[in-house]
Design a protein around this motif. Structure first.
Motif, short mmCIF file in Angstrom:
data_model
loop_
_atom_site.label_atom_id
_atom_site.label_comp_id
_atom_site.label_asym_id
_atom_site.label_seq_id
_atom_site.Cartn_x
_atom_site.Cartn_y
_atom_site.Cartn_z
N LEU A 195 0.86 -1.12 0.06
CA LEU A 195 0.10 0.08 -0.10
C LEU A 195 0.82 1.17 0.21
N THR A 196 1.04 1.74 -1.05
CA THR A 196 1.92 2.88 -1.53
C THR A 196 1.58 4.23 -2.29
N SER A 197 2.31 5.09 -2.25
CA SER A 197 1.92 6.13 -3.13
C SER A 197 2.78 6.13 -4.30
N PHE A 198 3.79 5.26 -4.23
CA PHE A 198 4.50 5.16 -5.73
C PHE A 198 4.24 4.20 -6.75
N LEU A 199 4.38 4.47 -8.20
CA LEU A 199 4.17 3.54 -9.08
C LEU A 199 5.39 3.60 -9.77
N ASP A 200 6.61 3.96 -9.49
CA ASP A 200 7.78 3.99 -10.28
C ASP A 200 8.38 2.44 -10.39
N ASP A 201 8.92 2.06 -11.54
CA ASP A 201 9.50 0.69 -11.78
C ASP A 201 10.54 0.37 -10.67
N GLU A 202 11.42 0.95 -10.19
CA GLU A 202 12.51 0.85 -9.44
C GLU A 202 11.98 0.15 -8.12
N LYS A 203 10.62 0.67 -7.74
CA LYS A 203 9.96 0.12 -6.44
C LYS A 203 8.97 -1.00 -6.67
N MET A 204 8.40 -0.75 -7.62
CA MET A 204 7.33 -1.69 -8.01
C MET A 204 7.68 -3.04 -8.32
N TYR A 205 8.44 -3.32 -9.41
CA TYR A 205 9.03 -4.60 -9.89
C TYR A 205 9.85 -5.33 -8.88
N PRO A 206 10.64 -4.61 -7.94
CA PRO A 206 11.49 -5.48 -6.87
C PRO A 206 10.69 -6.02 -6.00
N VAL A 207 9.60 -5.20 -5.62
CA VAL A 207 8.75 -5.83 -4.39
C VAL A 207 7.92 -6.68 -4.76
N ILE A 208 7.36 -6.74 -6.18
CA ILE A 208 6.72 -8.18 -6.82
C ILE A 208 7.49 -9.21 -6.85
N GLU A 209 9.01 -8.87 -7.18
CA GLU A 209 9.82 -10.08 -7.27
C GLU A 209 10.01 -10.74 -5.88
N ALA A 210 9.92 -9.87 -4.80
CA ALA A 210 10.18 -10.19 -3.76
C ALA A 210 9.30 -11.13 -2.79
N GLY A 211 8.08 -11.17 -3.63
CA GLY A 211 6.81 -11.87 -3.35
C GLY A 211 5.59 -11.23 -2.94
N ALA A 212 5.44 -9.64 -3.03
CA ALA A 212 4.26 -8.98 -2.72
C ALA A 212 3.24 -9.70 -3.44
N PHE A 213 2.02 -9.78 -2.67
CA PHE A 213 0.68 -10.53 -3.27
C PHE A 213 -0.06 -9.62 -4.08
N SER A 214 -0.27 -8.36 -3.63
CA SER A 214 -1.10 -7.46 -4.26
C SER A 214 -0.27 -6.09 -4.20
N TYR A 215 -0.77 -5.13 -5.04
CA TYR A 215 -0.24 -4.00 -5.01
C TYR A 215 -1.23 -2.77 -5.20
#
Length: 215
Positions: free
Chosen positions: A85-105
């Motif tokens: 649950l964030t204010s950020f949509l930039d690739d540098e944060k979004m893709y790494p956390v999804i790769e880390a296993g985040a279930f929803s964004y």
């Protein structure tokens, strides 16, 4: 504690965000906020204590950020569902956390009902992505992958052979320079020509110069 309740842990460094989320989710049937953490380290500690079903995770926090917290938390409790649950949509944060296993964004602009829906969905094993996030992910997969150049398949030794071919060296000279037998040189030359898709040494030399591989 009612086992049917979905236990939720809040991890966000903004106190007002945590207070707001706790208040809103406290009115939702079947959802219970079991703890609040202001940083990643406390988030992992509270996860060990309360074993939440779902963690609402902020991304930007001092010390351990949401990406690293998600990675470490899921290493300890792989069955836990992390909803970013964030204010950020930039690739540098979004893709790494999804790769880390985040279930929803989700974005913090999401309505309370949408957050509650994502929590219930996560508890059932269903992932929910913000529409803009889903679009970015789809666009990333739609991008054509770069085609590898033939010389990228050459081994280090074959690349040495190609550079010497480009210098006009004979098989014997290649053997002397590389301290290997002529028979071995011929084997490497054959492989180089085959991998580059060229018919002779001259074409191999031209390829080397064209691709900046000649010394």
């Amino acid at each position: 504690m009612d086992d049917t309740l979905i236990k939720v842990l809040l991890v966000d460094d903004h106190e007002m965000v945590r207070i707001g989320l706790a208040a809103v989710l406290g009115t939702e049937d079947g959802i219970e906020v079991v703890g609040e953490a202001s940083n990643g380290h406390d988030g992992i500690r509270l996860a060990q204590e309360y074993r939440p079903d779902v963690v609402l995770m902020d991304l930007v926090m001092e010390g351990m950020d949401g990406i690293e917290t998600t990675r470490k938390l899921l290493q300890l409790y792989p069955d836990c569902k992390v909803i970013v649950l964030t204010s950020f949509l930039d690739d540098e944060k979004m893709y790494p956390v999804i790769e880390a296993g985040a279930f929803s964004y989700l974005l913090k602009t999401s309505r309370a009902s949408e957050i509650a829906q994502a929590i219930r969905a996560a508890a059932k094993g269903q992932s929910i992505l913000e529409s803009q996030v889903a679009s970015k992910i789809m666009n990333r997969f739609r991008q054509p992958k770069p085609v590898a150049e033939p010389h990228e398949d050459l081994t280090e030794r074959e690349m040495e052979v190609l550079r010497l071919i480009a210098k006009g060296k004979s098989n014997q000279e290649l053997a002397d320079d590389l301290f290997i037998g002529v028979k071995t040189v011929k084997f490497h030359v054959t492989n180089v020509l085959a991998k580059l898709g060229v018919e002779d040494r001259t074409q191999a030399a031209i390829y080397a110069f064209k691709h900046g591989l000649a010394e």
